[in-house]
Design a protein around this motif. Structure first.
Motif, short mmCIF file in Angstrom:
data_model
loop_
_atom_site.label_atom_id
_atom_site.label_comp_id
_atom_site.label_asym_id
_atom_site.label_seq_id
_atom_site.Cartn_x
_atom_site.Cartn_y
_atom_site.Cartn_z
N THR A 19 -4.89 2.86 18.87
CA THR A 19 -4.64 3.56 17.61
C THR A 19 -4.37 2.53 16.53
O THR A 19 -3.58 1.61 16.73
CB THR A 19 -3.43 4.51 17.75
OG1 THR A 19 -3.65 5.41 18.82
CG2 THR A 19 -3.19 5.28 16.46
N SER A 20 -5.00 2.67 15.38
CA SER A 20 -4.79 1.72 14.29
C SER A 20 -3.39 1.88 13.72
O SER A 20 -2.76 2.93 13.84
CB SER A 20 -5.81 1.94 13.18
OG SER A 20 -5.54 3.15 12.49
N ALA A 21 -2.91 0.82 13.07
CA ALA A 21 -1.58 0.84 12.46
C ALA A 21 -1.50 1.92 11.39
O ALA A 21 -0.51 2.66 11.32
CB ALA A 21 -1.24 -0.53 11.88
N ASP A 22 -2.54 2.04 10.57
CA ASP A 22 -2.53 3.06 9.52
C ASP A 22 -2.48 4.47 10.09
O ASP A 22 -1.74 5.32 9.59
CB ASP A 22 -3.76 2.92 8.61
CG ASP A 22 -3.61 1.83 7.57
OD1 ASP A 22 -2.49 1.27 7.43
OD2 ASP A 22 -4.60 1.54 6.88
N GLN A 23 -3.24 4.72 11.15
CA GLN A 23 -3.23 6.06 11.76
C GLN A 23 -1.87 6.34 12.38
O GLN A 23 -1.35 7.45 12.29
CB GLN A 23 -4.34 6.19 12.81
CG GLN A 23 -4.47 7.60 13.35
CD GLN A 23 -4.75 8.63 12.27
OE1 GLN A 23 -5.66 8.47 11.47
NE2 GLN A 23 -3.96 9.69 12.23
N SER A 73 0.83 -1.20 0.00
CA SER A 73 0.00 0.00 0.00
C SER A 73 0.87 1.25 0.00
O SER A 73 2.03 1.23 0.41
CB SER A 73 -0.93 0.00 1.22
OG SER A 73 -0.21 0.27 2.39
N ASP A 74 0.28 2.33 -0.44
CA ASP A 74 0.99 3.61 -0.55
C ASP A 74 1.48 4.09 0.82
O ASP A 74 2.60 4.57 0.94
CB ASP A 74 0.08 4.64 -1.20
CG ASP A 74 0.80 5.93 -1.51
OD1 ASP A 74 1.93 5.84 -2.04
OD2 ASP A 74 0.26 7.00 -1.22
N ILE A 75 0.65 3.93 1.84
CA ILE A 75 1.02 4.40 3.18
C ILE A 75 2.22 3.61 3.72
O ILE A 75 3.11 4.18 4.35
CB ILE A 75 -0.19 4.36 4.17
CG1 ILE A 75 0.16 5.04 5.50
CG2 ILE A 75 -0.65 2.97 4.43
CD1 ILE A 75 0.11 6.52 5.44
N LYS A 76 2.26 2.31 3.43
CA LYS A 76 3.39 1.50 3.89
C LYS A 76 4.68 1.90 3.19
O LYS A 76 5.73 1.94 3.80
CB LYS A 76 3.11 0.02 3.69
CG LYS A 76 2.15 -0.54 4.71
CD LYS A 76 2.08 -2.05 4.65
CE LYS A 76 1.13 -2.54 5.72
NZ LYS A 76 1.07 -4.00 5.76
#
Length: 85
Positions: free
Chosen positions: A67-71, A2-5
């Motif tokens: 808190t989620s990993a993405d956040q 994913s882009d965030i990763k």
């Protein structure tokens, strides 16, 4: 991936290129956001009083519980951007 990763991995590389050492508060923030992103909520017992560094790290990480990993990754990116830019 994913882009965030991908951005998160790049930010990890970028933070190592800093010429000036970040403040202890910024280092704790980076540590806790990284751990929340990669390991999830804090695990294990809180370190004892004599382990001040371990205790500070544990406390900073435990504040991010839920808190989620993405956040956490997004927050990590924001801190790195502030430090680098």
């Amino acid at each position: 991936m994913s882009d965030i990763k991908a951005q998160f991995e790049q930010a990890q590389k970028d933070v190592k290129t800093l010429t000036k050492r970040p403040s202890n508060e910024d280092l704790l923030t980076l540590y806790s956001l990284f751990k929340q992103s990669t390991d999830g909520d804090v695990k294990g017992a809180r370190p004892g009083m004599l382990d001040m560094v371990g205790r500070a790290k544990y406390d900073a990480w435990s504040k991010l519980k839920g808190t989620s990993a993405d956040q956490a990754m997004k927050n990590y990116l924001a801190v790195v951007k502030k430090l680098v830019g």
